[in-house]
Scaffold this active site. Structure first.
Site, PDB file in Angstrom:
ATOM      1  N   GLY A  45       0.847  -1.196   0.000  1.00 43.66           N
ATOM      2  CA  GLY A  45       0.000   0.000   0.000  1.00 43.66           C
ATOM      3  C   GLY A  45       0.874   1.233   0.000  1.00 43.66           C
ATOM      4  N   GLN A  50       3.076   9.914   1.613  1.00 45.94           N
ATOM      5  CA  GLN A  50       4.366   9.241   1.762  1.00 45.94           C
ATOM      6  C   GLN A  50       5.340   9.598   0.639  1.00 45.94           C
ATOM      7  OE1 GLN A  50       2.321   5.251   2.571  1.00 45.94           O
ATOM      8  NE2 GLN A  50       4.147   5.103   3.825  1.00 45.94           N
ATOM      9  N   CYS A  97       5.626  -0.212   7.785  1.00 46.28           N
ATOM     10  CA  CYS A  97       5.329   1.062   7.136  1.00 46.28           C
ATOM     11  C   CYS A  97       6.541   1.494   6.318  1.00 46.28           C
ATOM     12  CB  CYS A  97       5.015   2.119   8.196  1.00 46.28           C
ATOM     13  SG  CYS A  97       4.524   3.704   7.490  1.00 46.28           S
ATOM     14  N   LEU A  98       6.303   1.855   5.058  1.00 45.32           N
ATOM     15  CA  LEU A  98       7.433   2.245   4.208  1.00 45.32           C
ATOM     16  C   LEU A  98       8.083   3.542   4.693  1.00 45.32           C
ATOM     17  CD1 LEU A  98       5.930   1.291   0.738  1.00 45.32           C
ATOM     18  CD2 LEU A  98       7.619   0.024   2.094  1.00 45.32           C
ATOM     19  N   HIS A 139      -4.731   1.274   7.613  1.00 44.37           N
ATOM     20  CA  HIS A 139      -3.375   1.824   7.766  1.00 44.37           C
ATOM     21  C   HIS A 139      -3.170   2.991   6.792  1.00 44.37           C
ATOM     22  CE1 HIS A 139       1.175   1.226   8.207  1.00 44.37           C
ATOM     23  NE2 HIS A 139       1.091   1.974   7.133  1.00 44.37           N
ATOM     24  N   GLU A 140      -3.673   2.815   5.543  1.00 44.10           N
ATOM     25  CA  GLU A 140      -3.474   3.870   4.530  1.00 44.10           C
ATOM     26  C   GLU A 140      -4.342   5.095   4.828  1.00 44.10           C
ATOM     27  OE1 GLU A 140      -0.802   1.282   2.998  1.00 44.10           O
ATOM     28  OE2 GLU A 140      -1.013   3.446   2.764  1.00 44.10           O
ATOM     29  N   HIS A 143      -2.827   7.247   7.282  1.00 43.48           N
ATOM     30  CA  HIS A 143      -1.796   8.124   6.703  1.00 43.48           C
ATOM     31  C   HIS A 143      -2.418   9.439   6.220  1.00 43.48           C
ATOM     32  CE1 HIS A 143       2.102   6.171   6.725  1.00 43.48           C
ATOM     33  NE2 HIS A 143       1.637   5.068   6.177  1.00 43.48           N
TER      34      HIS A 143
HETATM   35  O1  LIG Z   1       3.527   2.289   4.695  1.00 43.89           O
HETATM   36  C1  LIG Z   1       2.620   1.805   3.983  1.00 43.89           C
HETATM   37  O2  LIG Z   1       1.489   2.310   3.891  1.00 43.89           O
HETATM   38  C2  LIG Z   1       2.906   0.504   3.247  1.00 43.89           C
HETATM   39  C3  LIG Z   1       2.776  -0.702   4.160  1.00 43.89           C
HETATM   40  C4  LIG Z   1       1.309  -1.122   4.173  1.00 43.89           C
HETATM   41  C5  LIG Z   1       0.946  -2.135   5.235  1.00 43.89           C
HETATM   42  C6  LIG Z   1       1.684  -3.323   5.405  1.00 43.89           C
HETATM   43  C7  LIG Z   1       1.291  -4.258   6.375  1.00 43.89           C
HETATM   44  C8  LIG Z   1       0.171  -4.007   7.163  1.00 43.89           C
HETATM   45  C9  LIG Z   1      -0.538  -2.831   6.989  1.00 43.89           C
HETATM   46  C10 LIG Z   1      -0.168  -1.916   6.023  1.00 43.89           C
HETATM   47  C11 LIG Z   1       3.637  -1.782   3.575  1.00 43.89           C
HETATM   48  O3  LIG Z   1       3.409  -2.276   2.489  1.00 43.89           O
HETATM   49  S1  LIG Z   1       4.986  -2.305   4.519  1.00 43.89           S
HETATM   50  C12 LIG Z   1       5.746  -3.553   3.517  1.00 43.89           C
HETATM   51  C13 LIG Z   1       4.973  -4.867   3.532  1.00 43.89           C
HETATM   52  O4  LIG Z   1       4.082  -5.001   4.349  1.00 43.89           O
HETATM   53  C14 LIG Z   1       5.291  -5.977   2.609  1.00 43.89           C
HETATM   54  C15 LIG Z   1       6.400  -5.874   1.811  1.00 43.89           C
HETATM   55  C16 LIG Z   1       6.702  -6.938   0.966  1.00 43.89           C
HETATM   56  C17 LIG Z   1       5.873  -8.061   0.903  1.00 43.89           C
HETATM   57  C18 LIG Z   1       4.743  -8.116   1.712  1.00 43.89           C
HETATM   58  C19 LIG Z   1       4.438  -7.082   2.571  1.00 43.89           C
HETATM   59 ZN   LIG Z   2       2.558   3.195   6.337  1.00 45.52          ZN
END
Ligand SMILES: O=C(O)C[C@@H](Cc1ccccc1)C(=O)SCC(=O)c1ccccc1
Ligand SMILES: [Zn+2]
Length: 174
Positions: A45, A50, A97-98, A139-140, A143
């Site tokens: 996401g 971001q 979270c990225l 989560h998004e 943000h």
């Molecule tokens: O910071 C963001 O919004 C992105 C975040 C979204 C998210 C992940 C997990 C739970 C809730 C929301 C991410 O994508 S973090 C990276 C991640 O979860 C992932 C990366 C590679 C493969 C699978 C998952």
């Molecule tokens: Zn996030």
């Protein structure tokens, strides 16, 4: 094109993003860049804030972003999304979270939500979400309201994360 993902403790992450009035070519370009940036990270996401755009735009793709082989992509766009209903039942997921790289913690959220949003064609839609879809969309949308998943953790844990990222930012800044 790829955009830079802003990282804690960047204050922009705490902004409340503004609604999109009209889906313009610029919004379409932003969405394109958000997908490119999200897949490159990789993530499932991304909220426009971001990539330093305080607009209520979210991209998502729960298909395993780096499954190795051909990834069956399921790209989703949510413009001006709002949660209009949520279950009493809660579910716990380990979130990342990225904008807070390499930090994962369990977060409890409503297990199912109903989301109203506008899609890229300007059509108003409503969808039910559960599982990782429900967790990710919440989560998004957080943000878009300047809320980060660390805000749901204990003060002790949250202060530890903030300290780690603030020290790193200071070192980088020196
Ligand atoms: O910071 C963001 O919004 C992105 C975040 C979204 C998210 C992940 C997990 C739970 C809730 C929301 C991410 O994508 S973090 C990276 C991640 O979860 C992932 C990366 C590679 C493969 C699978 C998952
Ligand atoms: Zn996030």
């Amino acid at each position: 094109s790829l955009r830079e993902i802003i990282i804690l403790p960047d204050k922009q992450l705490r902004l409340v993003s503004k609604p999109v009035e009209k889906v313009t070519p610029e919004i379409r370009q932003l969405v394109d860049d958000m997908f490119q940036t999200m897949y490159d990270a990789p993530g499932i996401g991304l909220a426009a804030i971001q990539v330093a755009q305080p607009l209520r735009v979210i991209t998502m793709d729960l298909a395993k972003p780096d499954a190795g082989g051909e990834t069956k992509r399921e790209p989703r766009v949510f413009i001006n999304p709002e949660i209009i209903a949520k279950s009493d039942e809660l579910s716990i997921y380990e979130e990342g979270c990225l904008s807070i790289p390499e930090y994962y913690e369990e977060v409890e959220r409503p297990a199912r939500v109903r989301v109203r949003f506008t899609d890229l064609d300007g059509v108003l839609r409503e969808e039910d979400a559960e599982g990782l879809y429900a967790t990710c969309i919440q989560h998004e949308i957080d943000h878009l309201n300047g809320v980060l998943f660390i805000d749901y953790l204990s003060k002790l844990k949250r202060d530890r994360v903030l300290k780690k990222f603030t020290k790193a930012a200071k070192r980088a800044g020196e």
